[in-house]
Motif scaffolding. Structure first.
Motif, PDB file in Angstrom:
ATOM      1  N   PRO A 139       0.810  -1.212   0.000  1.00 62.40           N
ATOM      2  CA  PRO A 139       0.000   0.000   0.000  1.00 62.40           C
ATOM      3  C   PRO A 139       0.854   1.278   0.000  1.00 62.40           C
ATOM      4  N   LEU A 140       2.137   1.143   0.361  1.00 61.29           N
ATOM      5  CA  LEU A 140       3.055   2.283   0.464  1.00 61.29           C
ATOM      6  C   LEU A 140       4.288   2.003  -0.385  1.00 61.29           C
ATOM      7  N   ILE A 141       4.669   2.991  -1.206  1.00 62.14           N
ATOM      8  CA  ILE A 141       5.858   2.867  -2.048  1.00 62.14           C
ATOM      9  C   ILE A 141       6.767   4.056  -1.763  1.00 62.14           C
ATOM     10  N   LEU A 142       8.032   3.783  -1.440  1.00 63.29           N
ATOM     11  CA  LEU A 142       9.024   4.819  -1.172  1.00 63.29           C
ATOM     12  C   LEU A 142       9.982   4.892  -2.354  1.00 63.29           C
ATOM     13  N   LEU A 143      10.122   6.083  -2.936  1.00 58.54           N
ATOM     14  CA  LEU A 143      11.006   6.270  -4.089  1.00 58.54           C
ATOM     15  C   LEU A 143      12.016   7.362  -3.783  1.00 58.54           C
ATOM     16  N   ASP A 144      13.296   7.040  -3.914  1.00 53.63           N
ATOM     17  CA  ASP A 144      14.363   8.012  -3.689  1.00 53.63           C
ATOM     18  C   ASP A 144      14.969   8.365  -5.041  1.00 53.63           C
ATOM     19  N   GLU A 145      14.623   9.531  -5.565  1.00 54.23           N
ATOM     20  CA  GLU A 145      15.064   9.998  -6.869  1.00 54.23           C
ATOM     21  C   GLU A 145      14.943   8.883  -7.918  1.00 54.23           C
ATOM     22  N   PRO A 146      13.714   8.457  -8.195  1.00 51.67           N
ATOM     23  CA  PRO A 146      13.500   7.285  -9.047  1.00 51.67           C
ATOM     24  C   PRO A 146      14.007   7.410 -10.479  1.00 51.67           C
ATOM     25  N   ALA A 147      14.168   8.607 -10.992  1.00 51.66           N
ATOM     26  CA  ALA A 147      14.597   8.750 -12.382  1.00 51.66           C
ATOM     27  C   ALA A 147      15.938   9.456 -12.525  1.00 51.66           C
ATOM     28  N   SER A 148      16.707   9.522 -11.458  1.00 57.17           N
ATOM     29  CA  SER A 148      17.936  10.333 -11.466  1.00 57.17           C
ATOM     30  C   SER A 148      18.973   9.868 -12.493  1.00 57.17           C
ATOM     31  N   ASN A 149      19.037   8.594 -12.798  1.00 62.91           N
ATOM     32  CA  ASN A 149      20.046   8.093 -13.747  1.00 62.91           C
ATOM     33  C   ASN A 149      19.419   7.508 -15.004  1.00 62.91           C
ATOM     34  N   LEU A 150      18.219   7.953 -15.332  1.00 63.89           N
ATOM     35  CA  LEU A 150      17.525   7.407 -16.494  1.00 63.89           C
ATOM     36  C   LEU A 150      17.582   8.361 -17.674  1.00 63.89           C
ATOM     37  N   ASP A 151      17.554   7.780 -18.876  1.00 61.98           N
ATOM     38  CA  ASP A 151      17.460   8.603 -20.074  1.00 61.98           C
ATOM     39  C   ASP A 151      15.999   9.013 -20.282  1.00 61.98           C
ATOM     40  N   THR A 152      15.711   9.690 -21.368  1.00 60.36           N
ATOM     41  CA  THR A 152      14.364  10.196 -21.625  1.00 60.36           C
ATOM     42  C   THR A 152      13.334   9.069 -21.658  1.00 60.36           C
ATOM     43  N   GLU A 153      13.671   7.963 -22.298  1.00 59.20           N
ATOM     44  CA  GLU A 153      12.744   6.821 -22.368  1.00 59.20           C
ATOM     45  C   GLU A 153      12.513   6.226 -20.981  1.00 59.20           C
ATOM     46  N   ILE A 210       7.983  10.345  -2.487  1.00 54.28           N
ATOM     47  CA  ILE A 210       9.035  10.532  -3.483  1.00 54.28           C
ATOM     48  C   ILE A 210      10.007  11.594  -2.982  1.00 54.28           C
ATOM     49  N   ALA A 211      11.265  11.212  -2.820  1.00 59.04           N
ATOM     50  CA  ALA A 211      12.329  12.165  -2.506  1.00 59.04           C
ATOM     51  C   ALA A 211      12.978  12.531  -3.836  1.00 59.04           C
ATOM     52  N   SER A 212      12.937  13.818  -4.196  1.00 56.21           N
ATOM     53  CA  SER A 212      13.407  14.182  -5.519  1.00 56.21           C
ATOM     54  C   SER A 212      13.852  15.635  -5.609  1.00 56.21           C
ATOM     55  N   ASN A 213      14.764  15.882  -6.534  1.00 55.63           N
ATOM     56  CA  ASN A 213      15.155  17.233  -6.909  1.00 55.63           C
ATOM     57  C   ASN A 213      14.612  17.572  -8.293  1.00 55.63           C
ATOM     58  N   GLU A 214      13.939  16.630  -8.917  1.00 53.64           N
ATOM     59  CA  GLU A 214      13.379  16.807 -10.252  1.00 53.64           C
ATOM     60  C   GLU A 214      11.983  17.407 -10.154  1.00 53.64           C
ATOM     61  N   SER A 215      11.763  18.527 -10.806  1.00 54.28           N
ATOM     62  CA  SER A 215      10.467  19.196 -10.700  1.00 54.28           C
ATOM     63  C   SER A 215       9.325  18.356 -11.269  1.00 54.28           C
TER      64      SER A 215
END
Length: 58
Positions: A5-19, A40-45
């Motif tokens: 029921p709970l998902i923790l994401l730490d900068e989930p897309a920090s090392n991903l390309d556009t796809e 979600i912990a993130s620096n991505e807007s």
């Protein structure tokens, strides 16, 4: 199958390309549609656009 029921994401897309970022966005949208709670912990807007509540740690 695992269905938390709970998902923790730490900068989930920090090392991903556009796809990869598009896939991450789809998975986040799917989790929210399933009424999951996401933290979600993130620096991505774009990742913070999904938030209903935000905590800014400046």
């Amino acid at each position: 199958a695992i269905d938390p029921p709970l998902i923790l994401l730490d900068e989930p897309a920090s090392n991903l390309d556009t796809e990869g970022k598009a896939i991450a966005a789809q998975l986040i949208t799917k989790a929210l549609a399933s009424h999951k709670t996401l933290v979600i912990a993130s620096n991505e807007s774009w990742e913070t656009e999904y938030a209903t509540h935000k905590i800014n740690l400046s």
